[in-house]
Enzyme design. Structure first.
Site, PDB file in Angstrom:
ATOM      1  N   TYR A  21       0.839  -1.195   0.000  1.00 58.01           N
ATOM      2  CA  TYR A  21       0.000   0.000   0.000  1.00 58.01           C
ATOM      3  C   TYR A  21       0.882   1.255   0.000  1.00 58.01           C
ATOM      4  O   TYR A  21       1.928   1.281   0.667  1.00 58.01           O
ATOM      5  CB  TYR A  21      -0.903  -0.052   1.238  1.00 58.01           C
TER       6      TYR A  21
ATOM      7  N   ASP B  35      -0.326  -8.122   6.032  1.00 61.24           N
ATOM      8  CA  ASP B  35      -1.448  -7.177   5.936  1.00 61.24           C
ATOM      9  C   ASP B  35      -2.579  -7.945   5.248  1.00 61.24           C
ATOM     10  O   ASP B  35      -2.520  -8.227   4.052  1.00 61.24           O
ATOM     11  CB  ASP B  35      -1.009  -5.955   5.125  1.00 61.24           C
TER      12      ASP B  35
ATOM     13  N   LYS C 120     -11.804  -1.252   5.870  1.00 58.02           N
ATOM     14  CA  LYS C 120     -12.239  -1.874   4.620  1.00 58.02           C
ATOM     15  C   LYS C 120     -13.317  -2.945   4.876  1.00 58.02           C
ATOM     16  O   LYS C 120     -14.366  -2.640   5.393  1.00 58.02           O
ATOM     17  CB  LYS C 120     -11.011  -2.424   3.899  1.00 58.02           C
TER      18      LYS C 120
HETATM   19  C1  LIG Z   1      -3.696  -2.950   2.085  1.00 57.22           C
HETATM   20  C2  LIG Z   1      -3.826  -1.731   2.937  1.00 57.22           C
HETATM   21  N1  LIG Z   1      -3.156  -1.668   4.099  1.00 57.22           N
HETATM   22  C3  LIG Z   1      -3.242  -0.582   4.908  1.00 57.22           C
HETATM   23  C4  LIG Z   1      -4.009   0.505   4.573  1.00 57.22           C
HETATM   24  C5  LIG Z   1      -4.071   1.694   5.486  1.00 57.22           C
HETATM   25  O1  LIG Z   1      -5.267   1.710   6.184  1.00 57.22           O
HETATM   26  P1  LIG Z   1      -5.992   3.031   6.748  1.00 57.22           P
HETATM   27  O2  LIG Z   1      -6.407   3.838   5.569  1.00 57.22           O
HETATM   28  O3  LIG Z   1      -7.125   2.489   7.550  1.00 57.22           O
HETATM   29  O4  LIG Z   1      -4.991   3.766   7.574  1.00 57.22           O
HETATM   30  C6  LIG Z   1      -4.739   0.473   3.377  1.00 57.22           C
HETATM   31  C7  LIG Z   1      -5.583   1.615   2.991  1.00 57.22           C
HETATM   32  O5  LIG Z   1      -6.089   1.697   1.892  1.00 57.22           O
HETATM   33  C8  LIG Z   1      -4.636  -0.668   2.537  1.00 57.22           C
HETATM   34  O6  LIG Z   1      -5.310  -0.750   1.371  1.00 57.22           O
END
Ligand SMILES: Cc1ncc(COP(=O)(O)O)c(C=O)c1O
Length: 394
Positions: free
Chosen positions: A112, A184, A209
């Site tokens: 990400y 993740d 999500k």
């Molecule tokens: C795969 C992944 N990990 C982490 C995150 C970060 O999460 P947050 O936006 O809740 O901070 C995202 C956000 O889109 C993501 O898609």
């Protein structure tokens, strides 16, 4: 009813909550309180010294948040969990805890955008370096693990290219080398994939999500071994302070109840839309783990219950063509995030992965024509018709 024996679909509704501890309230109460009163000074002393269990202050623990933490720990088949203010608060707490100056992090080839940004920051400020690896065989890992590798960090499916990594294979090599594996699991949710059961050590979620599922919360979760989770609670979480609000925890508990029902529908819709998109003459390439021709299809079968609700595809043409296509969509909303009831589309090169330098982006497979579709819960025919009419206009 012991939590261990019940099935996932039941656990999402019941795990971690006992009505008799909360005046019989059917659903978990919202403890919207910043602090907790002590009966006397001695009790306060005992709570602070750890001689007595109990709540002190909501940055150190909150009853509504605790129910969420116990529930997600049960769903991910972990010992314990912690909830954070965002997915990035969770990622930064975990990586801060597991690394120190001079260490190295080996990452999947594609992460990400903000996790990428965090790794840049670690490099600049703390000399913690990182490399990206295809992680496609034990040999690749043996070659790329360095003597100072402190963490193996994985996204699978990888955002946004939907490549998969064999978690069991990586966990075996990592165990041999004594390196923790952090996964993740945002794209899958514990309904589709449980990395701890494959030998990985820590699971992270952007709970924003699929876990939330309703587009109204930003939150993060971390699941792992009890002792380590307790250590993080007392250090990086408590002192950096990126805790979740009780109300957001309450909303997540509500969203979680329908996770399996929603994931089935997301996956079902995605499968049908993949069939439509792959035959469309205006589509160039399509990335979907349920594609039998996907090079990692066997990994999907091995470690995922279903391929999930995410599809990435590139349209024939240029970046402009991709943007024109997005602008023609009517039902599908142009927005980052994923896992909501609404179908969402975004352009990774200029949105979620815009911070990644172009050369690095190309290595990750993020072309300018690539789009990421989070398939919603609407009637699949309506989503299809929207895609069809927009494709017809480019
Ligand atoms: C795969 C992944 N990990 C982490 C995150 C970060 O999460 P947050 O936006 O809740 O901070 C995202 C956000 O889109 C993501 O898609």
């Amino acid at each position: 009813m012991t939590d261990k024996k019940i099935r996932f679909e039941t656990e999402v509704i019941h795990a971690g909550y006992h009505q008799d501890e909360h005046n019989g309230s059917l659903v978990p109460p919202l403890y919207q309180s910043s602090t907790f009163t002590f009966q006397n000074a001695e009790q306060g002393e005992k709570r602070f010294s750890g001689l007595e269990d109990g709540y002190i202050y909501s940055r150190l623990g909150n009853p509504t948040v605790k129910i969420l933490e116990e529930r997600i720990a049960a769903l991910e088949k972990g010992d314990a969990a912690l909830a954070f203010a965002s997915g990035m608060a969770a990622v930064s707490a975990v990586l801060s805890d597991l690394t120190k100056t001079g260490d190295h992090i080996l990452c999947s080839q594609g992460i990400y955008g903000c996790t990428f940004g965090l790794l840049q920051l670690f490099k600049e400020k703390y000399e913690i370096t990182h490399d990206f690896s295809a992680m496609d065989s034990p040999e690749t890992l043996y070659k790329e693990i360095q003597s100072n590798t402190a963490v193996i960090y994985i996204e699978t499916p990888i955002n946004p290219t939907m490549k998969l990594i064999d978690l069991e294979m990586v966990a075996k090599v990592a165990e041999e080398k004594g390196i923790p594996v952090v996964v993740d699991n945002t794209f899958s949710s514990p309904y589709l994939q449980t990395p701890l059961t494959k030998g990985c050590d820590v699971v992270i979620h952007s709970a924003t999500k699929f876990i939330c599922g309703h587009g109204d919360v930003i939150a993060g979760l971390v699941i792992g071994k009890k002792e380590w989770i307790q250590h993080v609670a007392r250090t990086t979480q408590k002192d950096m302070g990126g805790i979740i609000s009780p109300f957001d925890a309450w909303l997540l508990l509500r969203g979680l109840k329908t996770l399996p029902v929603r994931m089935d529908r997301h996956s079902d819709n995605a499968r049908k839309l993949f069939d439509f998109l792959r035959k469309h003459p205006k589509i160039d390439t399509i990335y979907y783990p349920g594609d039998q021709e996907h090079p990692d299809y066997h990994i999907m079968q091995k470690q995922m219950r279903q391929p999930g609700g995410m599809i990435s595809f590139s349209v024939k043409g240029t970046k402009k063509t991709a943007q024109q296509f997005m602008n023609q969509l009517q039902l599908i909303k142009i927005a980052v995030s994923l896992g909501d009831a609404e179908s969402l589309i975004q352009h990774p090169a200029t949105m979620t992965h815009a911070v990644v330098p172009e050369e690095e982006r190309r290595k990750m497979g993020i072309e300018d024509t690539l789009l990421r579709l989070s398939v919603g819960l609407e009637a699949w025919e309506d989503i299809k018709e929207d895609l069809e009419q927009a494709l017809g206009k480019i």
